[in-house]
Scaffold this motif. Structure first.
Motif, mmCIF file in Angstrom:
data_model
loop_
_atom_site.group_PDB
_atom_site.id
_atom_site.type_symbol
_atom_site.label_atom_id
_atom_site.label_comp_id
_atom_site.label_asym_id
_atom_site.label_seq_id
_atom_site.Cartn_x
_atom_site.Cartn_y
_atom_site.Cartn_z
ATOM 1 N N GLN A 143 24.377 -49.346 -13.075
ATOM 2 C CA GLN A 143 25.022 -50.027 -11.958
ATOM 3 C C GLN A 143 26.109 -50.990 -12.418
ATOM 4 O O GLN A 143 27.112 -51.173 -11.740
ATOM 5 C CB GLN A 143 23.973 -50.763 -11.129
ATOM 6 N N LEU A 144 25.901 -51.637 -13.562
ATOM 7 C CA LEU A 144 26.914 -52.577 -14.062
ATOM 8 C C LEU A 144 27.949 -51.849 -14.937
ATOM 9 O O LEU A 144 28.912 -52.452 -15.386
ATOM 10 C CB LEU A 144 26.241 -53.724 -14.828
ATOM 11 N N ASN A 145 27.711 -50.579 -15.168
ATOM 12 C CA ASN A 145 28.628 -49.647 -15.813
ATOM 13 C C ASN A 145 29.527 -50.208 -16.926
ATOM 14 O O ASN A 145 30.705 -50.438 -16.706
ATOM 15 C CB ASN A 145 29.480 -48.995 -14.718
ATOM 16 N N PRO A 146 28.952 -50.415 -18.109
ATOM 17 C CA PRO A 146 29.757 -50.957 -19.211
ATOM 18 C C PRO A 146 30.526 -49.886 -19.982
ATOM 19 O O PRO A 146 31.289 -50.202 -20.898
ATOM 20 C CB PRO A 146 28.674 -51.549 -20.125
ATOM 21 N N PHE A 147 30.321 -48.613 -19.604
ATOM 22 C CA PHE A 147 30.761 -47.528 -20.485
ATOM 23 C C PHE A 147 32.276 -47.426 -20.688
ATOM 24 O O PHE A 147 32.718 -46.885 -21.685
ATOM 25 C CB PHE A 147 30.204 -46.185 -19.980
ATOM 26 N N SER A 148 33.057 -47.963 -19.715
ATOM 27 C CA SER A 148 34.507 -47.866 -19.907
ATOM 28 C C SER A 148 34.950 -48.777 -21.043
ATOM 29 O O SER A 148 35.998 -48.592 -21.638
ATOM 30 C CB SER A 148 35.242 -48.230 -18.615
ATOM 31 N N LEU A 149 34.131 -49.777 -21.357
ATOM 32 C CA LEU A 149 34.483 -50.733 -22.408
ATOM 33 C C LEU A 149 33.773 -50.414 -23.719
ATOM 34 O O LEU A 149 34.370 -50.451 -24.786
ATOM 35 C CB LEU A 149 34.100 -52.147 -21.950
ATOM 36 N N VAL A 150 32.490 -50.112 -23.629
ATOM 37 C CA VAL A 150 31.735 -49.849 -24.852
ATOM 38 C C VAL A 150 30.596 -48.865 -24.567
ATOM 39 O O VAL A 150 29.960 -48.909 -23.504
ATOM 40 C CB VAL A 150 31.198 -51.180 -25.463
ATOM 41 N N LYS A 151 30.372 -47.960 -25.509
ATOM 42 C CA LYS A 151 29.290 -46.977 -25.375
ATOM 43 C C LYS A 151 28.340 -47.120 -26.555
ATOM 44 O O LYS A 151 28.758 -47.559 -27.628
ATOM 45 C CB LYS A 151 29.870 -45.558 -25.374
ATOM 46 N N PRO A 152 27.087 -46.723 -26.379
ATOM 47 C CA PRO A 152 26.159 -46.789 -27.519
ATOM 48 C C PRO A 152 26.464 -45.652 -28.501
ATOM 49 O O PRO A 152 26.035 -44.522 -28.297
ATOM 50 C CB PRO A 152 24.781 -46.632 -26.865
ATOM 51 N N ALA A 153 27.223 -45.992 -29.536
ATOM 52 C CA ALA A 153 27.817 -44.972 -30.413
ATOM 53 C C ALA A 153 26.799 -44.169 -31.212
ATOM 54 O O ALA A 153 27.056 -43.034 -31.583
ATOM 55 C CB ALA A 153 28.800 -45.638 -31.352
ATOM 56 N N TYR A 154 25.646 -44.766 -31.492
ATOM 57 C CA TYR A 154 24.680 -44.082 -32.365
ATOM 58 C C TYR A 154 23.551 -43.406 -31.582
ATOM 59 O O TYR A 154 22.758 -42.673 -32.142
ATOM 60 C CB TYR A 154 24.064 -45.077 -33.359
ATOM 61 N N LEU A 155 23.471 -43.714 -30.298
ATOM 62 C CA LEU A 155 22.341 -43.219 -29.496
ATOM 63 C C LEU A 155 22.389 -41.697 -29.366
ATOM 64 O O LEU A 155 23.400 -41.135 -28.942
ATOM 65 C CB LEU A 155 22.369 -43.866 -28.099
ATOM 66 N N ARG A 156 21.288 -41.057 -29.734
ATOM 67 C CA ARG A 156 21.226 -39.599 -29.628
ATOM 68 C C ARG A 156 20.209 -39.139 -28.593
ATOM 69 O O ARG A 156 20.254 -38.019 -28.117
ATOM 70 C CB ARG A 156 20.866 -38.994 -30.995
ATOM 71 N N ARG A 157 19.228 -40.008 -28.302
ATOM 72 C CA ARG A 157 18.185 -39.608 -27.343
ATOM 73 C C ARG A 157 17.851 -40.775 -26.417
ATOM 74 O O ARG A 157 17.640 -41.900 -26.897
ATOM 75 C CB ARG A 157 16.911 -39.207 -28.081
ATOM 76 N N LEU A 158 17.821 -40.503 -25.131
ATOM 77 C CA LEU A 158 17.400 -41.515 -24.166
ATOM 78 C C LEU A 158 16.259 -40.922 -23.345
ATOM 79 O O LEU A 158 16.452 -39.960 -22.595
ATOM 80 C CB LEU A 158 18.559 -41.923 -23.247
ATOM 81 N N PHE A 159 15.068 -41.485 -23.549
ATOM 82 C CA PHE A 159 13.880 -41.024 -22.831
ATOM 83 C C PHE A 159 13.504 -42.089 -21.795
ATOM 84 O O PHE A 159 13.844 -43.259 -21.938
ATOM 85 C CB PHE A 159 12.694 -40.830 -23.797
#
Lengths: 76, 494
Positions: free
Chosen positions: B246-262
């Motif tokens: 909802q606060l959508n930070p992705f346009s500024l920064v993304k979790p670069a190392y994240l490979r799995r989200l459970f």
């Protein structure tokens, strides 16, 4: 500033916003309160708070929030 | 030692100099973890074996050391939430009758205030006593979590070393983990969901990063923290994932190392997950389903393909150590689209409800649905198979009501209402005395709608007999300590 105080008091009336300078780092407001706070500030001041503003330092005190709002208004 | 403890010990030796647990301020290596845990275990051992030991689960690295110390001592631990109201803490202490409680000086003060009469231990009190290997059966109890009982009395669920090992072996078989993983922990240590993170670290040699709670309030900072700590895997509750979306930070920064989200613990709203999926399409997203009465989880569903905002994710298939049977009035349900209550059979099932043989016998029972008798846990969750053979959650059996002569699942009303673009989250309750269905809802950001308008929209999707008699828009739905919608708090508003 009064309008901002009203928004904050509606979210949590039990915090003394005039003295509290650690609203986020001190965990006075949880993440859902902050979600409501950001939404209400955007509505009340007709601004958009982009991700670059979403940092603890901009929400730790009323003064910091007020300064952020004014800067965004000037930029817009 | 049990096989679980032997494997943990092996990890600690194999990964000695690597980081086991880290918080913002501190980190411990596997060697330090093993050493400190064994030193403390020698002291705990004075109080006997096979006994419950309370552990204050602050969000630091210490509880991770203390839990292992309890296992090394041949006892079982009970994580205690330092924020618990005094009454609840008192009730748990009375029920568990702890041999001792481990914590820091702050926790000691807390217990002193409520006149706790038992022994209290801090790590500073470790001595130069020698640790001796405990004698334990494979099904010796390892830990116990207290869940809220419907009667208000806390209910302790006891899980064994063998149950944890069974889960870990099945989970790691399905989702291979190496020591190079960095686990981003969100759920507090007193919350059962965190046991997955903790034991994955202990068995694989991966690093467990305890993410500071306040980071979840500011997703931009959360993403930066995840990048700083190179987090590759996260298993969070859907609420935490939804707030980030909802606060959508992705346009500024993304979790670069994240490979799995459970995600686990409640239903994941697809409209929020879709934001993650469009910003980070290369990540593996997996919906997990479990119960407190089982170590780890029992079902998983990897999210692939398109899902609309109102779609409900399947629970998917069983892990290899579990078997689930759908049962309706004593008969096995196998046909897709037919509803049955989920019965779980697995070596990962809990041993018992502590000190409650009656409740244990009612929930853990022996039954034969083909292939001989098995020990089952009755979940109270209703599910169906879809055409692809995936299990799909329908509702809690206790959220099922009879209204105007019809059998209604409140979960179905929630699913329809939750699919409306105006509604962020919602919760449906039944006011039996007034025979009224009440829908509480929290609107999406920058959405304006009146209760009358929501009611009007629902009319387009629900049969007349299922329409809520009352819609209540709330600023935000109350959540319990685990981040789930607090139904009891909403009931009080009826």
């Amino acid at each position: 500033m009064d309008e901002l105080l009203e928004i904050l008091e509606e979210i949590n009336p039990y915090i003394d916003y005039s003295t509290e300078k650690n609203l986020i780092d001190g965990k006075c407001l949880d993440s859902l309160s902050i979600l409501t706070l950001i939404t209400n500030i955007c509505d009340a001041f007709d601004i958009e708070i982009g991700p670059k503003w979403m940092r603890n330092e901009n929400f730790n005190s009323v003064e910091a929030m007020w300064e952020m709002i004014q800067t965004i208004q000037e930029e817009e | 030692m049990t096989e679980l403890l032997r494997q943990i010990d092996e990890t600690c030796r194999r990964c000695g100099g690597r980081t086991a647990i880290a918080s913002r301020e501190e980190r411990v290596t596997f060697s330090e973890l093993r050493h400190r845990a064994r030193c403390l275990a020698a002291v705990i051992r004075q109080y006997g074996t096979g006994r419950p030991i309370g552990v204050f689960a602050n969000r630091t690295v210490e509880p991770g050391i203390w839990f292992l110390a309890v296992l090394y001592s041949g006892n079982f631990y009970v994580p205690l939430d330092p924020q618990l109201p005094e009454e609840k803490l008192r009730a748990i202490c009375a029920d568990a009758d702890f041999a001792c409680v481990i914590g820091n000086d702050k926790n000691r003060e807390r217990l002193a205030e409520m006149s706790f009469g038992g022994r209290f231990l801090t790590e500073a009190e470790t001595s130069d006593m020698e640790w001796a290997e405990p004698n334990m059966e494979e099904n010796a109890p390892a830990y116990m979590v207290y869940t809220s009982g419907s009667t208000g009395k806390p209910k302790g669920v006891l899980k064994s070393h063998a149950a944890i090992l069974s889960f870990l072996q099945a989970f790691c078989h399905t989702f291979p983990f190496t020591q190079d993983e960095v686990i981003g922990n969100q759920t507090p240590f007193f919350f059962d969901a965190s046991a997955k993170d903790y034991y994955l670290m202990l068995i694989t040699g991966a690093t467990l990063e305890v993410i500071p709670t306040e980071k979840f309030s500011m997703p931009t900072e959360l993403m930066e923290y995840m990048n700083d700590r190179r987090i590759t895997y996260a298993c969070w509750v859907p609420t935490a994932i939804s707030i980030v979306a909802q606060l959508n930070p992705f346009s500024l920064v993304k979790p670069a190392y994240l490979r799995r989200l459970f995600f686990v613990g409640e239903v994941m709203p697809m409209k929020h997950l879709n934001k993650w999926r469009s910003a980070l399409p290369e990540i593996q997203y997996v919906n997990l389903y479990g119960q407190s009465e089982l170590a780890g989880i029992c079902c998983y569903y990897e999210v692939t393909g398109e899902f609309g905002s109102g779609d409900v994710l399947p629970m998917g298939r069983c892990l290899s150590n579990c078997r689930i049977d759908l049962v309706d009035q004593g008969n096995l349900v196998t046909e897709p689209g037919k509803t049955g209550e989920m019965y779980i059979s697995s070596p990962a099932l809990a041993l018992e409800y502590y000190h409650d043989p009656e409740k244990t016998a009612a929930s853990f029972l022996s039954a034969d649905f083909g292939g001989g008798p098995r020990r089952y846990f009755r979940t109270g969750d209703l599910a169906q198979y879809d055409e692809a053979g995936n299990l799909v959650f329908v509702a809690r059996s206790d959220y099922q009501i009879k209204h105007m002569g019809h059998r209604i699942e409140l979960g179905e009303i929630e699913a329809v209402a939750g699919g409306l673009s105006q509604i962020d989250r919602c919760c449906c309750l039944y006011q039996a005395e007034k025979r009224k269905i009440v829908l509480f809802c929290q609107l999406c950001d920058q959405t304006e709608a009146t209760e009358r308008e929501i009611h009007g929209l629902l009319r387009d999707h629900l049969s007349a007999y299922m329409l809520p008699g009352k819609v209540v828009i709330v600023d935000r739905l109350p959540l319990n300590a685990n981040g789930k919608i607090d139904r009891q708090a909403l009931k009080a508003r009826l």
